[in-house]
Scaffold this motif. Sequence first.
Motif, PDB file in Angstrom:
ATOM      1  N   VAL A  76      -6.092  -4.696   1.397  1.00 24.90           N
ATOM      2  CA  VAL A  76      -6.312  -6.058   0.915  1.00 24.90           C
ATOM      3  C   VAL A  76      -5.857  -7.083   1.947  1.00 24.90           C
ATOM      4  CG1 VAL A  76      -5.753  -7.716  -0.903  1.00 24.90           C
ATOM      5  CG2 VAL A  76      -6.020  -5.283  -1.464  1.00 24.90           C
ATOM      6  N   SER A  77      -4.697  -6.834   2.532  1.00 23.62           N
ATOM      7  CA  SER A  77      -4.119  -7.757   3.521  1.00 23.62           C
ATOM      8  C   SER A  77      -3.673  -6.946   4.729  1.00 23.62           C
ATOM      9  CB  SER A  77      -2.934  -8.511   2.911  1.00 23.62           C
ATOM     10  OG  SER A  77      -2.350  -9.379   3.862  1.00 23.62           O
ATOM     11  N   PRO A  78      -4.510  -6.854   5.767  1.00 24.94           N
ATOM     12  CA  PRO A  78      -4.168  -6.042   6.946  1.00 24.94           C
ATOM     13  C   PRO A  78      -2.854  -6.483   7.583  1.00 24.94           C
ATOM     14  CG  PRO A  78      -6.484  -6.697   7.000  1.00 24.94           C
ATOM     15  CD  PRO A  78      -5.840  -7.477   5.887  1.00 24.94           C
ATOM     16  N   PRO A  79      -2.125  -5.560   8.194  1.00 29.08           N
ATOM     17  CA  PRO A  79      -0.845  -5.912   8.816  1.00 29.08           C
ATOM     18  C   PRO A  79      -1.008  -6.969   9.908  1.00 29.08           C
ATOM     19  CG  PRO A  79      -1.110  -3.525   8.678  1.00 29.08           C
ATOM     20  CD  PRO A  79      -2.427  -4.119   8.316  1.00 29.08           C
ATOM     21  N   SER A  80      -0.078  -7.906   9.942  1.00 27.65           N
ATOM     22  CA  SER A  80      -0.036  -8.886  11.021  1.00 27.65           C
ATOM     23  C   SER A  80       0.569  -8.230  12.262  1.00 27.65           C
ATOM     24  CB  SER A  80       0.810 -10.078  10.601  1.00 27.65           C
ATOM     25  OG  SER A  80       2.166  -9.675  10.437  1.00 27.65           O
ATOM     26  N   ILE A  81       0.588  -8.962  13.368  1.00 23.82           N
ATOM     27  CA  ILE A  81       1.213  -8.441  14.585  1.00 23.82           C
ATOM     28  C   ILE A  81       2.689  -8.158  14.337  1.00 23.82           C
ATOM     29  CG2 ILE A  81       1.884  -9.031  16.948  1.00 23.82           C
ATOM     30  CD1 ILE A  81      -0.764 -10.629  17.122  1.00 23.82           C
ATOM     31  N   THR A  82       3.383  -9.105  13.721  1.00 28.52           N
ATOM     32  CA  THR A  82       4.803  -8.916  13.433  1.00 28.52           C
ATOM     33  C   THR A  82       5.037  -7.702  12.546  1.00 28.52           C
ATOM     34  OG1 THR A  82       5.225 -11.291  13.633  1.00 28.52           O
ATOM     35  CG2 THR A  82       6.851  -9.987  12.425  1.00 28.52           C
ATOM     36  N   GLU A  83       4.217  -7.534  11.530  1.00 28.31           N
ATOM     37  CA  GLU A  83       4.356  -6.388  10.624  1.00 28.31           C
ATOM     38  C   GLU A  83       4.048  -5.080  11.331  1.00 28.31           C
ATOM     39  OE1 GLU A  83       3.250  -8.690   6.434  1.00 28.31           O
ATOM     40  OE2 GLU A  83       1.659  -7.830   7.677  1.00 28.31           O
ATOM     41  N   THR A  84       3.109  -5.099  12.269  1.00 30.92           N
ATOM     42  CA  THR A  84       2.760  -3.879  12.991  1.00 30.92           C
ATOM     43  C   THR A  84       3.912  -3.412  13.866  1.00 30.92           C
ATOM     44  OG1 THR A  84       0.429  -4.527  12.985  1.00 30.92           O
ATOM     45  CG2 THR A  84       1.061  -2.798  14.515  1.00 30.92           C
ATOM     46  N   TYR A  85       4.689  -4.338  14.404  1.00 31.42           N
ATOM     47  CA  TYR A  85       5.874  -3.946  15.169  1.00 31.42           C
ATOM     48  C   TYR A  85       6.898  -3.225  14.285  1.00 31.42           C
ATOM     49  CZ  TYR A  85       4.948  -6.152  19.690  1.00 31.42           C
ATOM     50  OH  TYR A  85       4.438  -6.458  20.931  1.00 31.42           O
ATOM     51  N   VAL A  86       6.943  -3.561  13.020  1.00 34.84           N
ATOM     52  CA  VAL A  86       7.911  -2.944  12.106  1.00 34.84           C
ATOM     53  C   VAL A  86       7.413  -1.605  11.567  1.00 34.84           C
ATOM     54  CG1 VAL A  86       9.089  -3.239   9.880  1.00 34.84           C
ATOM     55  CG2 VAL A  86       8.916  -5.166  11.454  1.00 34.84           C
ATOM     56  N   LEU A  87       6.112  -1.459  11.402  1.00 37.04           N
ATOM     57  CA  LEU A  87       5.540  -0.260  10.770  1.00 37.04           C
ATOM     58  C   LEU A  87       6.065   1.064  11.325  1.00 37.04           C
ATOM     59  CD1 LEU A  87       1.753  -0.998  10.073  1.00 37.04           C
ATOM     60  CD2 LEU A  87       3.553  -0.535   8.400  1.00 37.04           C
ATOM     61  N   PRO A  88       6.182   1.242  12.654  1.00 33.59           N
ATOM     62  CA  PRO A  88       6.645   2.548  13.141  1.00 33.59           C
ATOM     63  C   PRO A  88       8.006   2.963  12.616  1.00 33.59           C
ATOM     64  CG  PRO A  88       5.699   1.262  14.941  1.00 33.59           C
ATOM     65  CD  PRO A  88       5.798   0.345  13.752  1.00 33.59           C
ATOM     66  N   GLN A  89       8.829   1.994  12.195  1.00 32.55           N
ATOM     67  CA  GLN A  89      10.130   2.328  11.620  1.00 32.55           C
ATOM     68  C   GLN A  89       9.979   3.157  10.345  1.00 32.55           C
ATOM     69  OE1 GLN A  89      12.895   1.708  13.121  1.00 32.55           O
ATOM     70  NE2 GLN A  89      12.826  -0.227  14.213  1.00 32.55           N
ATOM     71  N   PHE A  90       8.822   3.066   9.710  1.00 32.68           N
ATOM     72  CA  PHE A  90       8.610   3.742   8.425  1.00 32.68           C
ATOM     73  C   PHE A  90       7.993   5.135   8.581  1.00 32.68           C
ATOM     74  CE2 PHE A  90       7.624  -0.819   6.811  1.00 32.68           C
ATOM     75  CZ  PHE A  90       8.963  -1.151   6.904  1.00 32.68           C
ATOM     76  N   ALA A  91       7.688   5.547   9.807  1.00 31.59           N
ATOM     77  CA  ALA A  91       6.925   6.785  10.017  1.00 31.59           C
ATOM     78  C   ALA A  91       7.786   8.038   9.940  1.00 31.59           C
ATOM     79  CB  ALA A  91       6.209   6.732  11.363  1.00 31.59           C
ATOM     80  N   GLY A  92       9.089   7.898  10.132  1.00 33.25           N
ATOM     81  CA  GLY A  92       9.954   9.065  10.107  1.00 33.25           C
ATOM     82  C   GLY A  92       9.827   9.947  11.329  1.00 33.25           C
ATOM     83  N   MET A  93       9.344   9.397  12.439  1.00 30.27           N
ATOM     84  CA  MET A  93       9.199  10.135  13.695  1.00 30.27           C
ATOM     85  C   MET A  93       9.808   9.324  14.830  1.00 30.27           C
ATOM     86  SD  MET A  93       5.266  11.597  13.353  1.00 30.27           S
ATOM     87  CE  MET A  93       4.561  10.042  12.726  1.00 30.27           C
ATOM     88  N   ASP A  94      10.260  10.035  15.857  1.00 30.88           N
ATOM     89  CA  ASP A  94      10.848   9.354  17.007  1.00 30.88           C
ATOM     90  C   ASP A  94       9.755   8.661  17.822  1.00 30.88           C
ATOM     91  OD1 ASP A  94      13.390  10.261  16.364  1.00 30.88           O
ATOM     92  OD2 ASP A  94      13.191  12.062  17.604  1.00 30.88           O
ATOM     93  N   TYR A  95      10.117   7.518  18.396  1.00 26.46           N
ATOM     94  CA  TYR A  95       9.196   6.781  19.256  1.00 26.46           C
ATOM     95  C   TYR A  95      10.001   5.789  20.077  1.00 26.46           C
ATOM     96  CZ  TYR A  95       9.686   2.619  16.311  1.00 26.46           C
ATOM     97  OH  TYR A  95      10.184   1.535  15.652  1.00 26.46           O
TER      98      TYR A  95
END
Length: 221
Positions: A76-95
């Motif tokens: 419904v509401s695609p991630p913004s640039i700021t939100e995309t920077y945060v998303l990897p924190q939720f993946a449970g994998m190292d990066y």
Amino acid sequence: MYEVCGEKELKTLLAIDPGDSISGVARKIDENRETIRRVINRLEDTGYVEYDDGLHVIDQTIRESGLTFLAHSADVSPPSITETYVLPQFAGMDYAFTAIDAVYVWTRGGYQVARDPEDYPLFIAVHESDLNAWTAFFDRFGIPTAQERQPVADLDSAIQVVLKPRSQIETEMVDGRPVIPLQETVAFANEHYATFESALDMLRRMYDDVDTDATYHMEPS
């Protein structure tokens, strides 16, 4: 029943890794520490989180449920640039942020280059063994991935993630973001000196023992 189901509560639950501090979680999701402290208190009171030598989510299934909800919300509401920077924190994998984003992180947002809101790649180093899992993770949010930057004309999204697979990832933390080491970042910037000349000078001013080839000097503001 719904009193702890807000945006900040969901982001906090998704961001917690076992043993995290309140300050660490706040930095991960770019939130004020006092705000997250109050969120953690509510989550503890309702039995979602406990503090035992650091924070722990009591029932891990709620994290996957939260991630699924977040992924559906992205339709419904695609991630913004700021939100995309945060998303990897939720993946449970190292990066670790790398390349252009390593410069961006180490300069604490002070230097950006070759990106605009209509053509915005993020560069992330990941374990080779996790490459497919990372692709699947970002696909849940409608964010295209590749191992090389793609022309924006070939994509349906202004945001893309460039995944750089590695056999090993060495990371440091800067403002809650995992990033490749400073000296590796400086080496990358030196390799692309014409693009990062001013960034190298900024890094030299910010950190001790940074070996740069920068000769450009910014005028005081």
